[in-house]
Design a protein around this motif. Structure first.
Motif, PDB file in Angstrom:
ATOM      1  N   LYS A  78      39.578  46.322  37.979  1.00 12.17           N
ATOM      2  CA  LYS A  78      39.982  47.347  38.958  1.00 12.17           C
ATOM      3  C   LYS A  78      39.616  48.771  38.528  1.00 12.17           C
ATOM      4  CE  LYS A  78      44.153  45.694  41.289  1.00 12.17           C
ATOM      5  NZ  LYS A  78      45.622  45.823  41.286  1.00 12.17           N
ATOM      6  N   THR A  84      41.017  41.700  40.038  1.00  7.62           N
ATOM      7  CA  THR A  84      39.671  41.332  40.477  1.00  7.62           C
ATOM      8  C   THR A  84      39.427  39.826  40.336  1.00  7.62           C
ATOM      9  OG1 THR A  84      39.057  43.489  39.602  1.00  7.62           O
ATOM     10  CG2 THR A  84      37.252  42.036  40.230  1.00  7.62           C
ATOM     11  N   THR A  85      39.749  39.290  39.175  1.00  6.13           N
ATOM     12  CA  THR A  85      39.546  37.854  38.937  1.00  6.13           C
ATOM     13  C   THR A  85      40.572  37.045  39.722  1.00  6.13           C
ATOM     14  OG1 THR A  85      38.819  38.465  36.709  1.00  6.13           O
ATOM     15  CG2 THR A  85      39.324  36.142  37.080  1.00  6.13           C
ATOM     16  N   SER A 143      32.070  45.254  38.680  1.00  5.69           N
ATOM     17  CA  SER A 143      33.320  44.483  38.832  1.00  5.69           C
ATOM     18  C   SER A 143      33.692  43.792  37.520  1.00  5.69           C
ATOM     19  CB  SER A 143      33.193  43.446  39.951  1.00  5.69           C
ATOM     20  OG  SER A 143      32.171  42.512  39.637  1.00  5.69           O
ATOM     21  N   LEU A 156      44.919  38.411  33.377  1.00  5.35           N
ATOM     22  CA  LEU A 156      45.603  39.597  32.873  1.00  5.35           C
ATOM     23  C   LEU A 156      44.824  40.200  31.709  1.00  5.35           C
ATOM     24  CD1 LEU A 156      49.048  37.764  32.496  1.00  5.35           C
ATOM     25  CD2 LEU A 156      48.470  39.389  34.323  1.00  5.35           C
TER      26      LEU A 156
HETATM   27  N1  LIG Z   1      36.135  41.091  35.982  1.00  4.88           N
HETATM   28  C1  LIG Z   1      35.367  40.148  35.403  1.00  4.88           C
HETATM   29  O1  LIG Z   1      34.167  39.990  35.712  1.00  4.88           O
HETATM   30  C2  LIG Z   1      35.939  39.248  34.370  1.00  4.88           C
HETATM   31  C3  LIG Z   1      37.223  39.424  33.875  1.00  4.88           C
HETATM   32  N2  LIG Z   1      37.705  38.571  32.905  1.00  4.88           N
HETATM   33  C4  LIG Z   1      39.036  38.743  32.318  1.00  4.88           C
HETATM   34  O2  LIG Z   1      40.047  38.451  33.270  1.00  4.88           O
HETATM   35  C5  LIG Z   1      41.210  39.229  32.999  1.00  4.88           C
HETATM   36  C6  LIG Z   1      41.543  40.021  34.253  1.00  4.88           C
HETATM   37  O3  LIG Z   1      40.450  40.907  34.485  1.00  4.88           O
HETATM   38  P1  LIG Z   1      40.198  41.614  35.877  1.00  4.88           P
HETATM   39  O4  LIG Z   1      40.642  40.752  36.983  1.00  4.88           O
HETATM   40  O5  LIG Z   1      38.804  42.094  35.855  1.00  4.88           O
HETATM   41  O6  LIG Z   1      41.189  42.874  35.710  1.00  4.88           O
HETATM   42  P2  LIG Z   1      41.890  43.795  36.828  1.00  4.88           P
HETATM   43  O7  LIG Z   1      42.177  45.067  36.137  1.00  4.88           O
HETATM   44  O8  LIG Z   1      41.079  43.825  38.056  1.00  4.88           O
HETATM   45  O9  LIG Z   1      43.254  43.021  37.125  1.00  4.88           O
HETATM   46  C7  LIG Z   1      44.228  42.853  36.138  1.00  4.88           C
HETATM   47  C8  LIG Z   1      45.479  42.281  36.762  1.00  4.88           C
HETATM   48  O10 LIG Z   1      46.454  42.160  35.726  1.00  4.88           O
HETATM   49  C9  LIG Z   1      47.686  42.685  36.186  1.00  4.88           C
HETATM   50  N3  LIG Z   1      48.414  43.241  35.029  1.00  4.88           N
HETATM   51  C10 LIG Z   1      47.974  44.174  34.157  1.00  4.88           C
HETATM   52  N4  LIG Z   1      48.905  44.376  33.192  1.00  4.88           N
HETATM   53  C11 LIG Z   1      49.943  43.558  33.477  1.00  4.88           C
HETATM   54  C12 LIG Z   1      51.192  43.314  32.875  1.00  4.88           C
HETATM   55  N5  LIG Z   1      51.549  43.947  31.745  1.00  4.88           N
HETATM   56  N6  LIG Z   1      52.001  42.394  33.439  1.00  4.88           N
HETATM   57  C13 LIG Z   1      51.647  41.748  34.563  1.00  4.88           C
HETATM   58  N7  LIG Z   1      50.462  41.941  35.200  1.00  4.88           N
HETATM   59  C14 LIG Z   1      49.625  42.829  34.662  1.00  4.88           C
HETATM   60  C15 LIG Z   1      47.314  43.756  37.188  1.00  4.88           C
HETATM   61  O11 LIG Z   1      48.401  43.923  38.061  1.00  4.88           O
HETATM   62  P3  LIG Z   1      48.424  44.980  39.279  1.00  4.88           P
HETATM   63  O12 LIG Z   1      47.740  44.292  40.412  1.00  4.88           O
HETATM   64  O13 LIG Z   1      49.870  45.169  39.525  1.00  4.88           O
HETATM   65  O14 LIG Z   1      47.703  46.184  38.789  1.00  4.88           O
HETATM   66  C16 LIG Z   1      46.089  43.148  37.851  1.00  4.88           C
HETATM   67  O15 LIG Z   1      46.454  42.329  38.928  1.00  4.88           O
HETATM   68  C17 LIG Z   1      40.870  40.150  31.826  1.00  4.88           C
HETATM   69  O16 LIG Z   1      41.370  39.618  30.635  1.00  4.88           O
HETATM   70  C18 LIG Z   1      39.342  40.170  31.847  1.00  4.88           C
HETATM   71  O17 LIG Z   1      38.838  40.456  30.576  1.00  4.88           O
HETATM   72  C19 LIG Z   1      36.955  37.519  32.470  1.00  4.88           C
HETATM   73  C20 LIG Z   1      35.693  37.300  32.920  1.00  4.88           C
HETATM   74  C21 LIG Z   1      35.057  38.204  33.881  1.00  4.88           C
END
Ligand SMILES: NC(=O)C1=CN([C@@H]2O[C@H](COP(=O)(O)OP(=O)(O)OC[C@H]3O[C@@H](n4cnc5c(N)ncnc54)[C@H](OP(=O)(O)O)[C@@H]3O)[C@@H](O)[C@H]2O)C=CC1
Ligand SMILES: CC(=O)N[C@@H](CCC(=O)OP(=O)(O)O)C(=O)O
Length: 311
Positions: free
Chosen positions: A152, A13-14, A148, A57
């Protein structure tokens, strides 16, 4: 000069929102792994071969990625919670202090703030710094985020056919992962009491701190609280303090008002007798709360205008 950027978590998502903001820029070249994004060797090569990497991540995967980086010239921005109170990492909120932007510019390791903490620290840090709110004050934070915010998995949950939850209070064990950074970066000595909720809409958030003004040492007026915020953010492009008249005219405030932007807007609502105030921050959890902030930090770390590619 073109800078190469690798987003680890490019399909999350981010990560996707950062990619959207960077893809159109002629000054940057993105390293994209596509179907190989989970391949450890491909990630290691990209993590060590880019000028800058942005980790989008989960916390544990972010720590693993940082451990894979051996090239000391790589600039690292981490969007997770893993390093937000860690020594050796600059906190990526350039507006929080006069020197913070320069600190970010000099740092190779920058931790992007959490979405709720961006609103909360934006509201409270100037008040603690000026002594209007004592460091020992028992501060409560109420907040609502679009789904969001949960990435995901939460998007899939809320968008599944038949998923009818309208609103959910959570963080009920009072141990939310954002409490340490909220407390530390406002300068409070007592953990904040954080009461978050998620609503059935995709994106945008409100973060609120209610204050009994008469319980504060100098019983500050609403105008004084507002003035401290105005002074703290004067001249800042992405943090604005709404006029008191504008705020007073509002009968409601909706969380989606700044979606798609990198802006944070702060409101100070007060009662007629000057005894109570509600401080409310409005932001896009994926804008100034995550992806916008990451791009702003990237610009600063690369020595570019911090607003490049942002609205
Ligand atoms: N959503 C929000 O509003 C905010 C999020 N954040 C932080 O940003 C980070 C990402 O969040 P968000 O985008 O929401 O999460 P998502 O679940 O939407 O996306 C996470 C991503 O990380 C990848 N991933 C997960 N595990 C692994 C691994 N072991 N190795 C490699 N890639 C991996 C996933 O890959 P794949 O595509 O293959 O599944 C996916 O692309 C988190 O730490 C969250 O706390 C911070 C501020 C706001
Ligand atoms: C609605 C929702 O679940 N939101 C997330 C916070 C999203 C965010 O800010 O991510 P970081 O934790 O990386 O900062 C939560 O409360 O855990």
């Amino acid at each position: 000069m073109t800078h190469t950027i690798f987003i680890d978590g490019e399909a999350g998502t981010t990560g996707l929102e950062i990619r959207e903001r960077l893809e159109a820029r002629p000054d940057l070249e993105l390293i994209l792994l596509g179907d190989r994004r989970r391949d450890v060797d491909a990630r290691r090569e990209a993590l060590n071969g880019a000028d800058a990497v942005i980790l989008c991540l989960p916390d544990d995967a972010a720590r693993e990625a940082v451990a894979m980086i051996e090239n000391r010239t790589v600039k690292v921005i981490d969007a997770s919670t893993a390093y937000r109170v860690a020594p050796g990492w600059a906190y990526g909120f350039p507006e929080m202090d006069a020197g913070q932007r320069d600190l970010i510019a000099r740092s190779s390791f920058v931790s992007n703030p959490g979405c709720y903490p961006t609103g909360f620290i934006g509201l409270m840090r100037p008040l603690v710094k000026t002594g209007l709110v004592p460091t020992t004050y028992p501060v409560t934070v109420n907040a609502v985020s679009g789904y969001s915010g949960g990435g995901k998995a939460m998007i899939a949950e809320f968008e599944a056919p038949g998923a009818a939850t309208a609103y959910r209070a959570y963080g009920l064990s009072l141990k939310h992962k954002h409490v340490p950074e909220m407390t530390k970066h406002t300068g409070l000595s007592r953990d904040v009491l954080f009461a978050p909720a998620v609503g059935n809409y995709r994106q945008g958030m409100l973060v609120e701190v209610p204050l009994h003004l008469a319980a504060l040492p100098e019983t500050p007026s609403v105008e004084r609280i507002h003035g401290a915020l105005v002074e703290a953010y004067e001249g800042r492009q992405f943090v604005e303090v709404a006029d008191l008249e504008e705020t007073e005219a509002l009968s409601g405030l909706e969380p989606e008002g700044l979606n798609g932007t990198n802006r944070l807007r702060l409101h100070v609502f007060g009662d007629r007798n000057g005894e109570q105030a509600r401080l409310v921050a409005l932001l896009d959890n994926l804008g100034k709360g995550a992806s916008g902030a990451a791009v702003q930090n990237l610009n600063i770390m690369l020595g570019l205008d911090e607003a490049t590619g942002l609205i």
